[in-house]
Design an enzyme around this catalytic site. Structure first.
Site, PDB file in Angstrom:
ATOM      1  N   GLY A  84       0.824  -1.196   0.000  1.00 40.34           N
ATOM      2  CA  GLY A  84       0.000   0.000   0.000  1.00 40.34           C
ATOM      3  C   GLY A  84       0.854   1.240   0.000  1.00 40.34           C
ATOM      4  O   GLY A  84       2.064   1.188   0.246  1.00 40.34           O
ATOM      5  N   GLY A  87       0.684   5.694   0.837  1.00 38.74           N
ATOM      6  CA  GLY A  87      -0.042   6.848   1.337  1.00 38.74           C
ATOM      7  C   GLY A  87       0.822   8.081   1.223  1.00 38.74           C
ATOM      8  O   GLY A  87       1.886   8.059   0.590  1.00 38.74           O
ATOM      9  N   GLY A 103       4.427   7.591   2.603  1.00 43.31           N
ATOM     10  CA  GLY A 103       5.358   6.680   1.937  1.00 43.31           C
ATOM     11  C   GLY A 103       4.630   5.422   1.509  1.00 43.31           C
ATOM     12  O   GLY A 103       3.472   5.471   1.113  1.00 43.31           O
ATOM     13  N   LYS A 163       7.555  -0.191   6.590  1.00 38.98           N
ATOM     14  CA  LYS A 163       6.980   1.113   6.269  1.00 38.98           C
ATOM     15  C   LYS A 163       8.121   2.035   5.864  1.00 38.98           C
ATOM     16  O   LYS A 163       9.006   2.336   6.666  1.00 38.98           O
ATOM     17  CB  LYS A 163       6.236   1.653   7.496  1.00 38.98           C
ATOM     18  CG  LYS A 163       5.579   3.012   7.319  1.00 38.98           C
ATOM     19  CD  LYS A 163       4.843   3.377   8.613  1.00 38.98           C
ATOM     20  CE  LYS A 163       4.195   4.743   8.534  1.00 38.98           C
ATOM     21  NZ  LYS A 163       3.474   5.084   9.781  1.00 38.98           N
ATOM     22  N   ASP A 187      -6.219   7.859  16.252  1.00 38.61           N
ATOM     23  CA  ASP A 187      -6.387   7.652  14.805  1.00 38.61           C
ATOM     24  C   ASP A 187      -7.106   6.334  14.494  1.00 38.61           C
ATOM     25  O   ASP A 187      -6.801   5.679  13.502  1.00 38.61           O
ATOM     26  CB  ASP A 187      -5.008   7.680  14.126  1.00 38.61           C
ATOM     27  CG  ASP A 187      -5.099   7.849  12.610  1.00 38.61           C
ATOM     28  OD1 ASP A 187      -6.132   8.386  12.139  1.00 38.61           O
ATOM     29  OD2 ASP A 187      -4.165   7.440  11.905  1.00 38.61           O
TER      30      ASP A 187
END
Length: 402
Positions: free
Chosen positions: A125, A127, A130, A147, A241
């Site tokens: 994925g 975003g 990054g 990540k 979040d």
């Protein structure tokens, strides 16, 4: 086209990686198709960098010979990974390497961690911060999620996240249902965060796999997230979040973990008026600019569970319409919240009318437009269908009984 046996049966490999002038060796097993993909991509990169042809994978029927992956050269010795001290990530990023475009990363590339190397298997994925890639940890054959930052402006956020992950590391990740953080290193001057590999998010479960979970399936999700948030409260951390994207299922049915602590705060770091949480999951005290605490995570949890139950968000993303729906379903916020909120006047007004104790009321859409010089937005998908939260629960129970 590879045969089914090639896709399923693992093949033993020896991987030799050049690092700082030395050769490091790793061995293990991978499906033949993944092994072919890694060596093919690395061979192409080697050809482009050196202009020399790279040999194919060496295979043999002899049990004494294993496939050999060609050497992978580092672009520059300065790019060898270094330990990621959470207190000085920013200082360790030099200006020349901070402009790396991680979109150029390819499957089969080698990332060098503090103690081992990681082979990029696939992209999971991307975003604004990054991207996340699935990697093979070469010394243990463990699959992990890395990540990777793609924007130098996000370095500060990475520094803060690593500091928070050090606090989260106090918890037993299995017992407390939080993602396990493994290490941080730098790749071409940019931080990479390594986590355990999980399966799929609740968001993907809703959007790609359907149908929506039943109440009996939602109960263990709620229970595990409550355990996670109780553990975070014990170490004075607010996640801030929560949304379906940040809850990941493991490989065990409905076993899950809470992820993404990039925006997490301790209570001492809370600043009144700073807007946190995704709009559809935002607690009223945040929208109104009040001082907030652990309860905002419980609000986010309630909104997340409702999304699972209904298959859509309970509250709209527009601030006015969201507050309006809260008032319609739950009544007016308490006076102390309205009196202390920095942004209360954007949504509410006090009825003076020579009353000894003026009372608050919600602005009408026309008043909101006049006060804020902006449109009040559109109602949410459930705004005209519900009069109380019981309506949602009753309709879901009827579906479960069918």
């Amino acid at each position: 086209m590879p045969s089914q046996a090639e896709e399923v049966n693992p093949v033993h490999y020896n991987l030799h990686v050049e690092e700082g002038g030395e050769i490091r060796s790793f061995e293990g097993e991978l499906p033949q198709t993944e092994l072919n993909n890694i060596t093919h991509n690395n061979a192409e990169r080697t050809d482009q960098d050196s202009g020399h042809a790279s040999g194919p994978i060496q295979t043999s029927d002899s049990p004494h010979l294993s496939p050999v992956i060609p050497l992978v050269s580092q672009p520059n010795e300065d790019y060898v990974a270094s330990p990621c001290d959470p207190l000085d990530i920013q200082q360790n990023v030099d200006e020349d390497t901070a402009h790396l475009d991680v979109s150029e990363l390819c499957e089969g590339d080698i990332l060098h961690g503090q103690t081992t190397a990681y082979t990029v298997l696939r992209f999971l994925g991307e975003g604004s911060f990054g991207m996340v890639v699935e990697c093979l940890k070469m010394d243990t054959n463990e699959r992990v999620a890395v990540k990777m930052l793609k924007n130098p402006a996000a370095i500060r956020e990475a520094e803060e996240e690593v500091q928070m992950l050090a606090i989260i590391g106090q918890l037993d990740s299995e017992r407390c249902n939080v993602v396990q953080f493994k290490e941080c290193f730098q790749y071409m001057g940019l931080p990479c965060l390594v986590f355990e590999m999980l399966n799929t998010s609740l968001w993907d479960l809703l959007t790609k796999h359907g149908p929506v979970p039943t109440i009996s399936e939602i109960r263990p999700i709620a229970q595990q997230l409550l355990v996670a948030f109780n553990a975070l409260k014990d170490i004075d951390v607010i996640h801030t979040d929560l949304k379906p994207d940040n809850v990941m299922l493991t490989n065990q049915p409905y076993r899950l973990k809470l992820i993404d602590f990039g925006l997490a705060l301790t209570t001492s770091e809370v600043e009144q008026g700073v807007i946190m949480q995704p709009a559809e999951y935002r607690a009223p005290e945040v929208t109104l600019g009040c001082v907030y605490d652990f309860p905002i995570d419980m609000w986010g949890l309630g909104c997340t569970l409702t999304h699972l139950l209904a298959g859509k968000n309970l509250f709209p993303c527009c601030g006015y319409q969201s507050i309006k729906m809260m008032v319609e379903l739950l009544g007016m916020p308490p006076d102390d919240m309205l009196n202390n909120g920095r942004y209360t006047h954007f949504y509410f007004t006090k009825e003076e009318d020579d009353r000894p104790n003026p009372i608050w009321r919600l602005l009408t859409p026309e008043e909101y437009r006049r006060v804020n010089h902006k449109e009040p937005g559109e109602p949410g998908p459930l705004q005209n269908d519900l009069t109380t939260l019981d309506d949602l629960l009753n309709s879901s129970m009827e579906l479960d009984s069918c």
